[in-house]
Structures are given as structure tokens and as C-alpha cells.
Design a protein around this motif. Structure first.
Motif, PDB file in Angstrom:
ATOM      1  N   LEU A 108      -9.388   6.653   5.569  1.00 65.37           N
ATOM      2  CA  LEU A 108      -9.338   6.109   4.210  1.00 65.37           C
ATOM      3  C   LEU A 108     -10.434   5.070   4.008  1.00 65.37           C
ATOM      4  N   THR A 153      -6.069   6.435  -1.907  1.00 67.28           N
ATOM      5  CA  THR A 153      -7.507   6.698  -1.937  1.00 67.28           C
ATOM      6  C   THR A 153      -8.146   6.011  -3.138  1.00 67.28           C
ATOM      7  N   ASP A 154      -7.564   6.222  -4.310  1.00 67.04           N
ATOM      8  CA  ASP A 154      -8.103   5.588  -5.517  1.00 67.04           C
ATOM      9  C   ASP A 154      -8.021   4.066  -5.424  1.00 67.04           C
ATOM     10  N   SER A 166      -1.788   6.666  -5.341  1.00 62.63           N
ATOM     11  CA  SER A 166      -3.009   7.166  -4.701  1.00 62.63           C
ATOM     12  C   SER A 166      -3.666   6.032  -3.923  1.00 62.63           C
ATOM     13  N   TYR A 182       0.821  -1.212   0.000  1.00 59.58           N
ATOM     14  CA  TYR A 182       0.000   0.000   0.000  1.00 59.58           C
ATOM     15  C   TYR A 182       0.853   1.260   0.000  1.00 59.58           C
ATOM     16  N   GLY A 212     -13.946   6.635   4.150  1.00 59.90           N
ATOM     17  CA  GLY A 212     -14.185   7.390   2.922  1.00 59.90           C
ATOM     18  C   GLY A 212     -14.533   6.503   1.739  1.00 59.90           C
ATOM     19  N   ALA A 213     -14.110   5.255   1.798  1.00 62.04           N
ATOM     20  CA  ALA A 213     -14.402   4.294   0.728  1.00 62.04           C
ATOM     21  C   ALA A 213     -15.645   3.465   1.028  1.00 62.04           C
ATOM     22  N   THR A 262      -7.966   2.131  -2.805  1.00 58.96           N
ATOM     23  CA  THR A 262      -8.916   1.613  -1.819  1.00 58.96           C
ATOM     24  C   THR A 262     -10.318   1.572  -2.415  1.00 58.96           C
ATOM     25  N   ARG A 263     -10.706   2.629  -3.097  1.00 56.96           N
ATOM     26  CA  ARG A 263     -12.040   2.651  -3.723  1.00 56.96           C
ATOM     27  C   ARG A 263     -12.179   1.564  -4.781  1.00 56.96           C
ATOM     28  N   GLU A 301      -5.126   7.574   9.803  1.00 53.99           N
ATOM     29  CA  GLU A 301      -5.078   7.685   8.339  1.00 53.99           C
ATOM     30  C   GLU A 301      -5.845   6.547   7.667  1.00 53.99           C
TER      31      GLU A 301
END
Length: 100
Positions: free
Chosen positions: A66, A10-11, A8, A3, A69-70, A13-14, A62
Motif C-alpha cells: 500500500l 488505497t485512496d 478504500s 485505517y 503504491g502511494a 493513503t494516496r 499489505e
């Protein structure tokens, strides 16, 4: 344990959460922020920092933000794991989130 190399998280994880069915879990194992070994397992060639993303580890807040948010809930975080030994010991964590 990759990871910290994603450009990214964030990307990524989504994307990973998008593959989960409701009730499915995402588990991540990676380096705990501040938990780097004093001596690396492998000596990297000079200049690698410019070609490979490197986040230098994560803390619980963090990863929790994360995951939330996903769209993941039921968050758990275990920061008490180790890889390697002696000067090469690195502190790692396992985090888990469940898709609603």
C-alpha cells in the motif's frame, strides 16, 4: 487506529501522501491481522457491520504494498505493540513510510 474503517485504504493513503512534502513521513497505527481481542472494548449494536467498513486488521505485506503504491519508501513496521489487557488486549502495529 482508524485505517481499518476506511472504505478504500488505497485512496486514503494516496490522499494523505499528497499532503506530504518530500522527506515527510506517514505513520499509521492500526490493528494487526489476527490480533483482535477476544472480548471487544465496547459492545457494538447489532447490524453495525453493514454501515461501517471494517478490514479486520492488516499484515506487514499489505501495508508495505500500500505504501509503495502511494510513492512511499524507507518502510518500517513494528508489530509488537498492544492495546488493552487480558481478554480485551488487541495487537497493533505502527508502520512508517517516507515520501521521496
Amino acid at each position: 487506529m482508524a485505517y481499518h474503517h476506511f472504505a478504500s485504504i488505497t485512496d486514503m493513503t494516496r490522499i494523505l501522501v499528497g499532503f506530504l512534502k518530500p522527506g515527510g513521513a506517514l505513520l499509521i497505527a492500526d490493528i494487526l491481522k489476527g490480533g483482535w481481542a477476544k472480548k471487544p472494548f465496547i459492545e457494538a449494536p447489532a447490524g453495525w457491520e453493514h454501515s461501517v467498513a471494517h478490514k479486520h486488521g492488516f499484515d506487514e505485506a499489505e501495508i508495505k504494498a500500500l505504501f509503495e503504491g502511494a510513492g512511499l519508501g524507507q518502510f518500517t513496521f513494528n508489530p509488537d505493540l498492544r492495546a488493552g489487557e487480558g481478554d480485551s488486549e488487541t495487537k497493533i502495529f505502527v508502520a512508517k513510510g517516507v515520501k521521496a
